[in-house]
Design an enzyme around this catalytic site. Structure first.
Site, PDB file in Angstrom:
ATOM      1  N   HIS A  65       7.862   0.387   7.661  1.00  7.90           N
ATOM      2  CA  HIS A  65       7.120  -0.727   7.076  1.00  7.90           C
ATOM      3  C   HIS A  65       7.204  -1.929   8.018  1.00  7.90           C
ATOM      4  O   HIS A  65       8.128  -2.033   8.822  1.00  7.90           O
ATOM      5  CB  HIS A  65       7.707  -1.139   5.725  1.00  7.90           C
ATOM      6  CG  HIS A  65       7.520  -0.133   4.643  1.00  7.90           C
ATOM      7  ND1 HIS A  65       6.304   0.116   4.055  1.00  7.90           N
ATOM      8  CD2 HIS A  65       8.423   0.684   4.021  1.00  7.90           C
ATOM      9  CE1 HIS A  65       6.455   1.037   3.120  1.00  7.90           C
ATOM     10  NE2 HIS A  65       7.722   1.393   3.084  1.00  7.90           N
ATOM     11  N   CYS A 124       5.093   5.611   4.832  1.00  8.20           N
ATOM     12  CA  CYS A 124       6.133   5.943   3.867  1.00  8.20           C
ATOM     13  C   CYS A 124       5.631   6.975   2.848  1.00  8.20           C
ATOM     14  O   CYS A 124       5.412   8.132   3.198  1.00  8.20           O
ATOM     15  CB  CYS A 124       6.652   4.678   3.200  1.00  8.20           C
ATOM     16  SG  CYS A 124       8.288   4.862   2.464  1.00  8.20           S
TER      17      CYS A 124
END
Length: 491
Positions: free
Chosen positions: A437, A340
């Site tokens: 994630h 991310c």
């Protein structure tokens, strides 16, 4: 309050942050669910960059997602109606019922709070209509009287919703008697009247040695003692609520293992529970490396975790000299993974034309991937599934603002839901970035990464381990708390 609500509720506040409120609520959620009750967890206001995707869309604190799991239900945005996600320069992003509503600095947020109580009570009423008990978690300290005006997180909510309060103190920190007795004496008498009892958490040693301590706290406060909870090692297998739990975990504190993974620790780390499944692996030595310490030269992988403020953390990374260590790691043939915000840092440039993270502008990235990121105010929040570039299945989630494009994206990391691609891989295959994630919680993905780093396939069932830890926590609390008394005090 709505007369149609059926649930009783009990609120758990603390003498401070990180005293164990989240895990006690999770353990009680599992214990009461095991007794056959319909349980809903609720936290009016959370401040954390550790977020989860709710089943009804939007994001909540990961602690409430864990509590929902403990209650064996899907997480809802109404379990954490106000989530504050700290950012650099612009204060905190305010997420209301799962969606980004605004950003505000700490001073302005004190005025904003009063407008949020109706949304908080709306969410509480929704949960109350479908449960037997709502277990409410406070935030920070019950005794922060300087923040009492317009409070929605602790006594402000308890008074508005007429919910009895149990105060939790952490004896492992020291000063537990002063913390609990002091709380009783500094708060407003009307707030103090909401408190029905207390819990002393994380005790080590012979409980008989603190018998008089429990009696003195009860005598001086007038509160019922609901229990002295011993330290439970199994609780370490459950995700921590916020970054406070990471403090003190230094670069050499973990177990030894043949696969060494180094993680530079940056100020705005987000979704750091991505690391937990790796830390649980017997073959892995996970090293959290704080500024002032060099990244180890013998690491197999350097992992850049998520960040709520990519540009600020990129600056912090350079100030710590991690960029120099990272370049040397790559020259030695080491692997790098960016998750991310960490993925965004790996590219050539990070641009913020709308001033999402502060002043509008652009900063150079680490240049380890031939990609560029443009931040935007639009946030993607979704659960996803698919396969990685080597055809290994995964499920996970996305929470990010911005888009990353460039030549290295042609070598995608993942195919998502059969319809789109994610991530980028360098030409030499040693640097990977992804917006996903939760990858390592998937046993297949974690096994694939261990094998890429020279290890063997994982024999660990990570999700089963989380369930076992929740069950152990429930048994532990049933043994050391007067759960029947807690139930009787719920209103």
């Amino acid at each position: 309050m709505n007369s149609e609500m059926t649930a009783r509720a009990l609120m758990f506040q603390g003498t401070g942050s990180d005293v164990g409120k989240s895990l006690i609520v999770a353990g009680l959620a599992r214990a009461l669910t095991n007794r056959g009750y319909r349980i809903r967890p609720f936290k009016p206001q959370n401040m954390s960059n550790n977020a989860a995707v709710a089943v009804d869309g939007g994001e909540i604190g990961r602690a409430q997602a864990l509590q929902a799991r403990a209650a064996r239900i899907a997480p809802s945005v109404h379990m954490n109606p106000v989530l504050l996600k700290p950012q650099s320069m612009v204060g905190a992003q305010i997420v209301v019922q799962g969606k980004v509503a605004a950003s505000a600095d700490a001073a302005r947020y004190q005025d904003v709070k009063r407008t949020l109580m109706p949304r908080v009570l709306e969410s509480f009423e929704r949960l109350s209509a479908e449960a037997d008990f709502v277990l409410v978690e406070g935030a920070g300290s019950a005794s922060e009287i300087n923040l009492r005006a317009n409070d929605i997180a602790n006594m402000g909510f308890a008074r508005a919703a007429n919910v009895p309060v149990v105060v939790i103190g952490d004896i492992d920190r020291g000063g537990i008697i002063a913390s609990l007795v002091g709380t009783a004496h500094v708060i407003d008498p009307g707030d103090a009247a909401m408190i029905c009892g207390f819990i002393v958490n994380r005790f080590r040693g012979d409980p008989a040695l603190f018998k008089r301590g429990m009696e003195e706290i009860a005598r001086r406060t007038g509160w019922s003692p609901f229990g002295l909870v011993p330290h439970l090692p199994a609780a370490a297998r459950l995700p921590a609520e916020d970054a406070l739990a990471l403090m003190g975990k230094d670069a050499r504190r973990g177990k030894n293992g043949p696969i060494r993974i180094a993680v530079p620790m940056l100020p705005h780390i987000a979704n750091f529970d991505d690391l937990d499944p790796l830390e649980a692996e017997p073959e892995v030595e996970l090293l959290r490396v704080w500024p002032g310490t060099a990244l180890p030269g013998d690491a197999a992988l350097v992992l850049l975790p998520g960040s709520k403020s990519t540009i600020a953390d990129l600056t912090a990374l350079r100030e710590a000299g991690f960029d120099i260590d990272l370049a040397a790691h790559v020259r030695r043939g080491g692997h790098v993974l960016g998750l991310c915000g960490g993925y965004q840092m790996l590219g050539r440039v990070v641009s913020d034309p709308e001033g999402v993270e502060g002043a509008a502008g652009s900063v150079p990235g680490l240049g380890l991937l031939d990609v560029a990121t443009t931040l935007s105010k639009e946030k993607r929040v979704a659960t996803v599934a698919g396969t990685s570039f080597d055809n290994v299945p995964f499920d996970g989630y996305e929470i990010h603002m911005g888009e990353t494009t460039g030549p290295d994206c042609a070598r995608r990391f993942a195919q998502i839901d059969g319809s789109r691609t994610d991530g980028a891989i360098s030409a030499n295959g040693r640097v990977i970035g992804t917006y996903l994630h939760g990858l390592f919680a998937n046993d297949h993905q974690r096994s694939a990464w261990l094998k890429r780093l020279g290890g063997t396939a994982s024999a660990l069932d990570y999700e089963a381990g989380v369930e076992e830890a929740l069950d152990a926590l429930a048994v532990h609390l049933e043994a050391h708390l007067d759960v029947d008394a807690l139930i009787s005090h719920a209103a």
